[in-house]
Scaffold this motif. Structure first.
Motif, PDB file in Angstrom:
ATOM      1  N   MET A  42       0.842  -1.181   0.000  1.00  0.00           N
ATOM      2  CA  MET A  42       0.000   0.000   0.000  1.00  0.00           C
ATOM      3  C   MET A  42       0.889   1.248   0.000  1.00  0.00           C
ATOM      4  SD  MET A  42      -2.480   1.346   3.078  1.00  0.00           S
ATOM      5  CE  MET A  42      -4.064   0.797   2.540  1.00  0.00           C
ATOM      6  N   ALA A  43       0.576   2.161  -0.864  1.00  0.00           N
ATOM      7  CA  ALA A  43       1.311   3.433  -0.907  1.00  0.00           C
ATOM      8  C   ALA A  43       0.804   4.340   0.208  1.00  0.00           C
ATOM      9  CB  ALA A  43       1.117   4.099  -2.256  1.00  0.00           C
ATOM     10  N   HIS A  44       1.720   5.016   0.845  1.00  0.00           N
ATOM     11  CA  HIS A  44       1.353   5.891   1.955  1.00  0.00           C
ATOM     12  C   HIS A  44       1.649   7.342   1.601  1.00  0.00           C
ATOM     13  CE1 HIS A  44       1.613   2.033   4.048  1.00  0.00           C
ATOM     14  NE2 HIS A  44       0.741   2.558   4.870  1.00  0.00           N
ATOM     15  N   SER A  45       0.698   8.199   1.913  1.00  0.00           N
ATOM     16  CA  SER A  45       0.896   9.629   1.667  1.00  0.00           C
ATOM     17  C   SER A  45       1.398  10.328   2.922  1.00  0.00           C
ATOM     18  CB  SER A  45      -0.421  10.272   1.231  1.00  0.00           C
ATOM     19  OG  SER A  45      -1.343  10.280   2.309  1.00  0.00           O
ATOM     20  N   PHE A  46       1.235   9.685   4.078  1.00  0.00           N
ATOM     21  CA  PHE A  46       1.617  10.239   5.373  1.00  0.00           C
ATOM     22  C   PHE A  46       0.837  11.507   5.696  1.00  0.00           C
ATOM     23  CE2 PHE A  46       5.339   7.852   3.843  1.00  0.00           C
ATOM     24  CZ  PHE A  46       5.283   6.826   4.766  1.00  0.00           C
ATOM     25  N   ALA A  47      -0.357  11.639   5.108  1.00  0.00           N
ATOM     26  CA  ALA A  47      -1.199  12.807   5.366  1.00  0.00           C
ATOM     27  C   ALA A  47      -1.653  12.847   6.817  1.00  0.00           C
ATOM     28  CB  ALA A  47      -2.397  12.803   4.426  1.00  0.00           C
ATOM     29  N   GLY A  48      -2.009  11.686   7.371  1.00  0.00           N
ATOM     30  CA  GLY A  48      -2.432  11.641   8.770  1.00  0.00           C
ATOM     31  C   GLY A  48      -1.300  12.010   9.704  1.00  0.00           C
ATOM     32  N   LEU A  49      -0.116  11.522   9.396  1.00  0.00           N
ATOM     33  CA  LEU A  49       1.060  11.839  10.207  1.00  0.00           C
ATOM     34  C   LEU A  49       1.401  13.314  10.110  1.00  0.00           C
ATOM     35  CD1 LEU A  49       3.125  10.414  12.019  1.00  0.00           C
ATOM     36  CD2 LEU A  49       4.537  10.099  10.003  1.00  0.00           C
ATOM     37  N   ALA A  50       1.327  13.857   8.914  1.00  0.00           N
ATOM     38  CA  ALA A  50       1.595  15.288   8.733  1.00  0.00           C
ATOM     39  C   ALA A  50       0.542  16.123   9.462  1.00  0.00           C
ATOM     40  CB  ALA A  50       1.622  15.638   7.246  1.00  0.00           C
ATOM     41  N   GLU A  83       4.327   4.253   8.449  1.00  0.00           N
ATOM     42  CA  GLU A  83       3.361   3.483   7.677  1.00  0.00           C
ATOM     43  C   GLU A  83       2.376   2.777   8.598  1.00  0.00           C
ATOM     44  OE1 GLU A  83       5.854   0.994   5.243  1.00  0.00           O
ATOM     45  OE2 GLU A  83       6.120   2.572   3.740  1.00  0.00           O
ATOM     46  N   GLU A  84       2.876   2.194   9.685  1.00  0.00           N
ATOM     47  CA  GLU A  84       1.981   1.532  10.628  1.00  0.00           C
ATOM     48  C   GLU A  84       1.041   2.549  11.275  1.00  0.00           C
ATOM     49  OE1 GLU A  84       1.856  -1.421  14.510  1.00  0.00           O
ATOM     50  OE2 GLU A  84       3.818  -0.877  13.690  1.00  0.00           O
ATOM     51  N   PHE A  85       1.555   3.730  11.618  1.00  0.00           N
ATOM     52  CA  PHE A  85       0.722   4.786  12.189  1.00  0.00           C
ATOM     53  C   PHE A  85      -0.418   5.129  11.224  1.00  0.00           C
ATOM     54  CE2 PHE A  85      -0.463   9.195  12.963  1.00  0.00           C
ATOM     55  CZ  PHE A  85      -0.596   9.236  14.342  1.00  0.00           C
ATOM     56  N   GLU A  86      -0.098   5.286   9.947  1.00  0.00           N
ATOM     57  CA  GLU A  86      -1.120   5.591   8.940  1.00  0.00           C
ATOM     58  C   GLU A  86      -2.139   4.456   8.846  1.00  0.00           C
ATOM     59  OE1 GLU A  86      -1.598   8.391   6.989  1.00  0.00           O
ATOM     60  OE2 GLU A  86       0.015   9.337   8.108  1.00  0.00           O
ATOM     61  N   ASP A  87      -1.664   3.213   8.825  1.00  0.00           N
ATOM     62  CA  ASP A  87      -2.569   2.063   8.727  1.00  0.00           C
ATOM     63  C   ASP A  87      -3.485   1.972   9.943  1.00  0.00           C
ATOM     64  OD1 ASP A  87      -1.401   1.400   6.298  1.00  0.00           O
ATOM     65  OD2 ASP A  87      -0.124  -0.182   7.158  1.00  0.00           O
ATOM     66  N   VAL A  88      -2.919   2.132  11.131  1.00  0.00           N
ATOM     67  CA  VAL A  88      -3.709   2.050  12.361  1.00  0.00           C
ATOM     68  C   VAL A  88      -4.703   3.202  12.429  1.00  0.00           C
ATOM     69  CG1 VAL A  88      -3.586   2.192  14.895  1.00  0.00           C
ATOM     70  CG2 VAL A  88      -2.010   0.707  13.644  1.00  0.00           C
ATOM     71  N   THR A  89      -4.279   4.393  12.038  1.00  0.00           N
ATOM     72  CA  THR A  89      -5.177   5.550  12.036  1.00  0.00           C
ATOM     73  C   THR A  89      -6.359   5.300  11.101  1.00  0.00           C
ATOM     74  OG1 THR A  89      -3.393   7.064  12.609  1.00  0.00           O
ATOM     75  CG2 THR A  89      -5.344   8.033  11.576  1.00  0.00           C
ATOM     76  N   HIS A  90      -6.088   4.753   9.929  1.00  0.00           N
ATOM     77  CA  HIS A  90      -7.144   4.438   8.968  1.00  0.00           C
ATOM     78  C   HIS A  90      -8.083   3.367   9.533  1.00  0.00           C
ATOM     79  CE1 HIS A  90      -9.111   3.996   5.111  1.00  0.00           C
ATOM     80  NE2 HIS A  90      -8.914   2.690   5.188  1.00  0.00           N
ATOM     81  N   ALA A  91      -7.517   2.302  10.098  1.00  0.00           N
ATOM     82  CA  ALA A  91      -8.331   1.229  10.678  1.00  0.00           C
ATOM     83  C   ALA A  91      -9.173   1.752  11.844  1.00  0.00           C
ATOM     84  CB  ALA A  91      -7.438   0.078  11.133  1.00  0.00           C
TER      85      ALA A  91
END
Length: 103
Positions: free
Chosen positions: A1-9, A34-42
């Protein structure tokens, strides 16, 4: 999965340049981001679910997201030395480490 890191930003808006630098130069930071983004999305999906087991899943996801955020804050603290990030990592946290001394 490609990550934009928008949530992290969005979580760390004052250090967007550092986040993108670290995601391109530090494999461990990139993995955590990447895990932070995945967990945030989930977590967002679980929060919108009406399933009975969604509550316990949300709790587990929130706990993991908090752990990841603490670790990312510790890395940003080490990189920037900014109290804004350093103060968010408890002294007793396993995330608190000096990456600079290992370099």
């Amino acid at each position: 999965m490609a990550h934009s890191f928008a949530g992290l930003a969005g979580e760390f808006p004052d250090v967007i340049a550092e986040i993108f630098e670290l995601t391109s130069t530090d494999p461990e930071f990139r993995r955590l981001a990447e895990e932070f983004e995945d967990v945030t999305h989930a977590l967002a999906e679980a929060e919108s679910s009406i399933e009975d087991d969604a509550f316990s899943n949300r709790e587990a996801l929130q706990a993991r997201r908090d752990e990841l955020r603490e670790t990312l804050c510790a890395i940003l603290c080490d990189m920037t030395g900014d109290a804004q990030w350093c103060d968010q990592v408890p002294l007793e946290s396993p995330a608190r480490r000096s990456r600079r001394s290992a370099a």
